[in-house]
Scaffold this active site. Structure first.
Site, PDB file in Angstrom:
ATOM      1  N   GLU A 279       5.322  18.549  -2.210  1.00 34.37           N
ATOM      2  CA  GLU A 279       6.172  17.707  -2.774  1.00 34.37           C
ATOM      3  C   GLU A 279       7.829  17.768  -3.185  1.00 34.37           C
ATOM      4  O   GLU A 279       8.604  16.998  -2.633  1.00 34.37           O
ATOM      5  CB  GLU A 279       5.936  16.941  -3.530  1.00 34.37           C
ATOM      6  CG  GLU A 279       4.454  16.297  -3.125  1.00 34.37           C
ATOM      7  CD  GLU A 279       4.162  14.331  -2.832  1.00 34.37           C
ATOM      8  OE1 GLU A 279       5.355  14.214  -2.007  1.00 34.37           O
ATOM      9  OE2 GLU A 279       3.009  14.652  -2.349  1.00 34.37           O
ATOM     10  N   TRP A 282       8.886  18.478   0.541  1.00 35.50           N
ATOM     11  CA  TRP A 282       9.693  17.568   1.135  1.00 35.50           C
ATOM     12  C   TRP A 282      10.390  17.070   0.828  1.00 35.50           C
ATOM     13  O   TRP A 282      12.104  16.602   1.885  1.00 35.50           O
ATOM     14  CB  TRP A 282       8.806  16.403   1.630  1.00 35.50           C
ATOM     15  CG  TRP A 282       7.250  17.252   2.139  1.00 35.50           C
ATOM     16  CD1 TRP A 282       6.671  17.275   2.242  1.00 35.50           C
ATOM     17  CD2 TRP A 282       7.762  16.875   3.891  1.00 35.50           C
ATOM     18  NE1 TRP A 282       6.153  17.525   2.923  1.00 35.50           N
ATOM     19  CE2 TRP A 282       6.537  16.907   4.244  1.00 35.50           C
ATOM     20  CE3 TRP A 282       8.647  16.039   4.374  1.00 35.50           C
ATOM     21  CZ2 TRP A 282       6.048  17.078   5.844  1.00 35.50           C
ATOM     22  CZ3 TRP A 282       8.582  16.053   5.682  1.00 35.50           C
ATOM     23  CH2 TRP A 282       7.068  16.442   6.627  1.00 35.50           C
ATOM     24  N   TRP A 311      11.315  -2.900  19.598  1.00 30.95           N
ATOM     25  CA  TRP A 311      10.849  -3.779  18.019  1.00 30.95           C
ATOM     26  C   TRP A 311      10.900  -5.053  18.590  1.00 30.95           C
ATOM     27  O   TRP A 311      11.945  -6.391  19.361  1.00 30.95           O
ATOM     28  CB  TRP A 311      11.729  -4.016  16.904  1.00 30.95           C
ATOM     29  CG  TRP A 311      12.176  -2.037  16.930  1.00 30.95           C
ATOM     30  CD1 TRP A 311      13.168  -1.314  17.403  1.00 30.95           C
ATOM     31  CD2 TRP A 311      11.040  -0.978  16.012  1.00 30.95           C
ATOM     32  NE1 TRP A 311      13.080  -0.667  17.160  1.00 30.95           N
ATOM     33  CE2 TRP A 311      12.012   0.423  15.619  1.00 30.95           C
ATOM     34  CE3 TRP A 311       9.782  -1.134  15.565  1.00 30.95           C
ATOM     35  CZ2 TRP A 311      10.869   0.871  15.237  1.00 30.95           C
ATOM     36  CZ3 TRP A 311       9.496  -0.032  15.349  1.00 30.95           C
ATOM     37  CH2 TRP A 311       9.616   1.325  15.507  1.00 30.95           C
ATOM     38  N   ASN A 346       2.409   6.752  -3.523  1.00 34.22           N
ATOM     39  CA  ASN A 346       2.667   7.321  -2.662  1.00 34.22           C
ATOM     40  C   ASN A 346       2.096   7.001  -0.988  1.00 34.22           C
ATOM     41  O   ASN A 346       2.135   7.129   0.422  1.00 34.22           O
ATOM     42  CB  ASN A 346       2.690   8.492  -2.326  1.00 34.22           C
ATOM     43  CG  ASN A 346       3.518   9.249  -0.747  1.00 34.22           C
ATOM     44  OD1 ASN A 346       4.383   9.496  -0.809  1.00 34.22           O
ATOM     45  ND2 ASN A 346       2.652  10.357  -0.836  1.00 34.22           N
ATOM     46  N   TRP A 364      12.283   0.246  11.296  1.00 32.74           N
ATOM     47  CA  TRP A 364      11.893   0.922  10.407  1.00 32.74           C
ATOM     48  C   TRP A 364      13.049   0.522   9.570  1.00 32.74           C
ATOM     49  O   TRP A 364      13.147   0.828   8.365  1.00 32.74           O
ATOM     50  CB  TRP A 364      11.305   2.260  10.380  1.00 32.74           C
ATOM     51  CG  TRP A 364      12.617   3.141  11.020  1.00 32.74           C
ATOM     52  CD1 TRP A 364      13.270   3.234  12.775  1.00 32.74           C
ATOM     53  CD2 TRP A 364      13.948   3.811  10.717  1.00 32.74           C
ATOM     54  NE1 TRP A 364      14.611   3.867  13.407  1.00 32.74           N
ATOM     55  CE2 TRP A 364      14.935   4.557  11.849  1.00 32.74           C
ATOM     56  CE3 TRP A 364      14.086   3.468   9.038  1.00 32.74           C
ATOM     57  CZ2 TRP A 364      15.991   4.766  11.608  1.00 32.74           C
ATOM     58  CZ3 TRP A 364      15.118   4.268   8.864  1.00 32.74           C
ATOM     59  CH2 TRP A 364      16.585   4.876  10.145  1.00 32.74           C
ATOM     60  N   TRP A 387       9.966   6.374   6.218  1.00 38.98           N
ATOM     61  CA  TRP A 387      10.025   5.201   6.801  1.00 38.98           C
ATOM     62  C   TRP A 387      10.273   6.025   8.060  1.00 38.98           C
ATOM     63  O   TRP A 387       9.645   5.787   9.122  1.00 38.98           O
ATOM     64  CB  TRP A 387      11.485   4.436   6.494  1.00 38.98           C
ATOM     65  CG  TRP A 387      11.216   3.327   5.586  1.00 38.98           C
ATOM     66  CD1 TRP A 387      10.975   3.390   4.553  1.00 38.98           C
ATOM     67  CD2 TRP A 387       9.665   2.495   5.993  1.00 38.98           C
ATOM     68  NE1 TRP A 387      10.262   2.763   3.819  1.00 38.98           N
ATOM     69  CE2 TRP A 387       9.832   1.877   4.745  1.00 38.98           C
ATOM     70  CE3 TRP A 387       9.627   1.758   7.783  1.00 38.98           C
ATOM     71  CZ2 TRP A 387       8.609   0.264   4.660  1.00 38.98           C
ATOM     72  CZ3 TRP A 387       8.412   0.572   7.445  1.00 38.98           C
ATOM     73  CH2 TRP A 387       8.086  -0.072   5.689  1.00 38.98           C
TER      74      TRP A 387
END
Length: 485
Positions: A279, A282, A311, A346, A364, A387
């Site tokens: 984590e 990341w 979209w 999360n 997004w 996202w």
């Protein structure tokens, strides 16, 4: 007199703070003073969609930081400006008034912030920038071609290799001079831009609170994090993200805590700390990407093929998603948790992001912006990275054809619906199977044509706004624009 100034940004601490230490060292060398400043820039915050709850959290930490700095002889001044453009004239005047010869501040990865600093340096301001946001400087974790990684796993391996090759030791708390009277800190003035302030009172304030939370998590919960992190009803995550986002904790402090309890975490893939260490990596990966690819700060797809996605962007459906009224209890519980607390588990962040971008085919960027406007742990790099990962447009993203099934996610990670019932009381009396598969409830309801069902007419809950199988097929067709030729 050659005084120094420490400019606090997203680094509201005195431990492991190289820029603060540098400011103190400079003043000691010149037998001078250290001053500190924090700029409140509400128009800039609004432009960046900073959540009101996060601003409140920052303000409370500025008060705590003021006390810490006073204890080492450094006065902190809060300066209310409009935006970044107002900083240069203020600093020019202040430096002349206080005989400031050196300004120290931490590097920030976001594009606007980097442009701000570039302009200040070009204007001959004596600004020294120090990289302390990540464990390693931007552009130092590279592949064999000297390029930034575009896949997480090899970045992670190189990051661990570098980390294992050197001592990781956070700097001790900065020291400078004898205590001074705690200065009177000006309140943040931002209600002319943000209509409503939002309290962060449920989150403890201060470095001591954050460091204790880190210690307790590392000692008691980290070993089970990999097995329990996906269950929102459990208190199994660190909840350190709000403190990392505003720099009350550093990444180095987190890695040090990991290695204290799990010394082989960097070299042992079977370490119980592996999942939480990832984590942190990341987080570093997304911040390094933000610097390497400036367009990520400009709401652009990492993958240019994303420009071809058609979209749907249905405004009404977006509002239902925002309000937790989609008819899928797990999605709605997650969104209500965000709206009520400023934080979201999360696993659920992935569930709701997948639902918005794939079930509803809404850009997004709409979801990223809404999250940023609500989150107490709002952070551009992590928010953008998460996202775009969910939408399939990002760096090392989830494949476009992988569409989270909210019913499967619900039954797998909240089997007894304990979390769902907490935030969606409308379904508390439903059979568990119906909570996880809400379409079954409507099939058994004679009044399904109304669009609402309730065992108590004063409590209404909507039908699912899309049918999963059809939405999945539609998403795969539309998002196939991301398919490589």
């Amino acid at each position: 007199m050659q005084n120094s100034l420490i400019w606090f940004r997203q680094d509201l601490r005195i431990h492991d703070h190289p820029a603060l230490v540098a400011a103190c060292d400079y003043a000691k060398q010149h037998n001078s003073r250290v001053y500190a400043v924090y700029f409140v820039t509400p128009k800039q915050w609004k432009l960046h969609d900073v959540a009101a709850i996060q601003i409140d959290f920052i303000e409370r930490h500025i008060q705590a930081l003021s006390t810490q700095l006073a204890a080492i002889g450094i006065p902190l001044q809060v300066v209310n400006l409009a935006d970044f453009d107002d900083i240069l004239p203020w600093l020019n005047h202040y430096c002349a008034k206080q005989d400031i010869e050196a300004i120290f501040a931490a590097v920030e990865p976001e594009f606007n912030e980097r442009q701000r600093d570039k302009k200040l340096i070009e204007a001959k301001l004596p600004l020294t920038l120090i990289e302390q946001d990540c464990l390693f400087p931007y552009g130092s974790v590279l592949n064999q071609s000297g390029q930034m990684y575009k896949v997480f796993t090899p970045f992670s391996k190189e990051w661990k290799k570098q980390a294992a090759s050197k001592a990781i030791t956070p700097l001790k708390a900065a020291t400078f001079d004898k205590p001074i009277s705690e200065p009177s800190i000006d309140a943040f003035v931002y209600d002319h831009v943000y209509q409503n302030k939002v309290s962060s009172e449920h989150w403890p304030v201060g470095e001591d609170a954050a460091r204790k939370r880190l210690k307790d998590f590392a000692e008691f919960l980290m070993a089970d994090y990999g097995a329990k992190r996906d269950f929102p009803a459990l208190d199994a995550t660190s909840k350190l993200s709000p403190y990392l986002a505003i720099g009350v904790l550093s990444a180095r402090q987190c890695v040090t805590a990991i290695l204290f309890y799990f010394p082989d975490a960097l070299i042992n893939d079977a370490s119980p700390a592996k999942t939480w260490l990832n984590e942190i990596i990341w987080r570093e990966f997304y911040r390094h990407l933000l610097v390497a690819f400036e367009h990520l700060s400009k709401a652009q797809n990492f993958n240019p093929l994303g420009q071809a996605i058609a979209w749907r962007n249905n405004q009404h459906e977006f509002e239902q998603w925002c309000q937790g009224q989609t008819g899928y209890p797990i999605v709605d519980a997650a969104m209500r948790q965000l709206n009520q607390t400023g934080w979201m588990h999360n696993r659920l962040r992935m569930v709701v992001a997948s639902f918005l971008t794939k079930h509803l085919l809404i850009d997004w960027r709409w979801g990223e912006q809404y999250f940023r406007q609500q989150l107490i742990d709002g952070d551009l790099a992590a928010n953008n990275g998460g996202w775009q990962w969910s939408a399939g447009t990002g760096c090392d993203a989830q494949p476009y054809f992988r569409v989270f099934n909210p019913m499967t996610q619900s039954s797998k990670f909240d089997a007894d619906a304990h979390f769902i019932k907490q935030y969606v009381p409308e379904v508390a009396n439903w059979p568990i199977k119906h909570i996880h598969q809400p379409h079954l409830h409507w099939q058994s309801n004679n009044d399904a044509s109304t669009g609402l069902f309730s065992q108590n007419e004063s409590i209404l809950y909507p039908k699912p706004i899309v049918e999963h199988s059809a939405a999945r097929l539609r998403a795969i067709e539309v998002l196939s624009a991301l398919k490589k030729s």
